[in-house]
Design a protein around this motif. Sequence first.
Motif, mmCIF file in Angstrom:
data_model
loop_
_atom_site.group_PDB
_atom_site.id
_atom_site.type_symbol
_atom_site.label_atom_id
_atom_site.label_comp_id
_atom_site.label_asym_id
_atom_site.label_seq_id
_atom_site.Cartn_x
_atom_site.Cartn_y
_atom_site.Cartn_z
ATOM 1 N N GLY A 52 -20.715 -13.858 5.963
ATOM 2 C CA GLY A 52 -19.634 -13.124 6.596
ATOM 3 C C GLY A 52 -20.071 -12.063 7.578
ATOM 4 O O GLY A 52 -21.256 -11.755 7.728
ATOM 5 N N TYR A 73 -14.833 -10.914 8.269
ATOM 6 C CA TYR A 73 -14.509 -12.295 7.928
ATOM 7 C C TYR A 73 -15.567 -12.809 6.965
ATOM 8 O O TYR A 73 -16.769 -12.607 7.189
ATOM 9 C CB TYR A 73 -14.476 -13.180 9.170
ATOM 10 C CG TYR A 73 -14.234 -14.639 8.845
ATOM 11 C CD1 TYR A 73 -12.974 -15.087 8.484
ATOM 12 C CD2 TYR A 73 -15.280 -15.555 8.853
ATOM 13 C CE1 TYR A 73 -12.748 -16.423 8.159
ATOM 14 C CE2 TYR A 73 -15.061 -16.889 8.538
ATOM 15 C CZ TYR A 73 -13.801 -17.310 8.194
ATOM 16 O OH TYR A 73 -13.577 -18.630 7.865
ATOM 17 N N THR A 74 -15.141 -13.465 5.898
ATOM 18 C CA THR A 74 -16.050 -14.127 4.966
ATOM 19 C C THR A 74 -15.716 -15.606 4.947
ATOM 20 O O THR A 74 -14.568 -15.987 4.708
ATOM 21 C CB THR A 74 -15.926 -13.536 3.543
ATOM 22 O OG1 THR A 74 -16.219 -12.141 3.591
ATOM 23 C CG2 THR A 74 -16.885 -14.223 2.585
#
Length: 167
Positions: A52, A73-74
């Motif tokens: 991420g 964001y992962t």
Amino acid sequence: MKKVILVFSFLIATISNGQELDITPQNSWFKAGINAGIPIGDAADFSSFTIGLDLRGQYLVNPHFGIGIASGYTHFLGKDGADDFGIIPVGGFARYYFKQEGLFIGSDLGYAFLTNVDQNSGGFYVNPQIGYHNKKWNIYGYYQHTFAENSTDIQTIGIGATYNIMF
């Protein structure tokens, strides 16, 4: 969950309204970095690894306590035929720095949006962290738990690093 978010928001508003904010390179940073993790619990059944991006804006209330906003964001890599999916967290965070350089603890609280997941848009998330910091870097271990809709729990443990850009 709504009460936790309300209390956290009230705490941040009280701290920031109690003093005049003087944004300087000595007390304000943009933090950008990467993280990697291993899904645990139910998430381990359909994902084997996460990678991420971590983005943060931080203001130091005093030399030991910082507050800010967190996102990123992962990406969860699917396993055994499961599709990849992702989490986009949006929240606030607080950190306590024991010294000017060294150990810190903190946590994020907010909402996590799910991507590429049918009939589930996301839910409340918490992301406690412990790590090492200096003027330029933060290196940390974390546990992220998203309490998504339809009794879906998504949990991950991992490590990350962010670079501090002073503004």
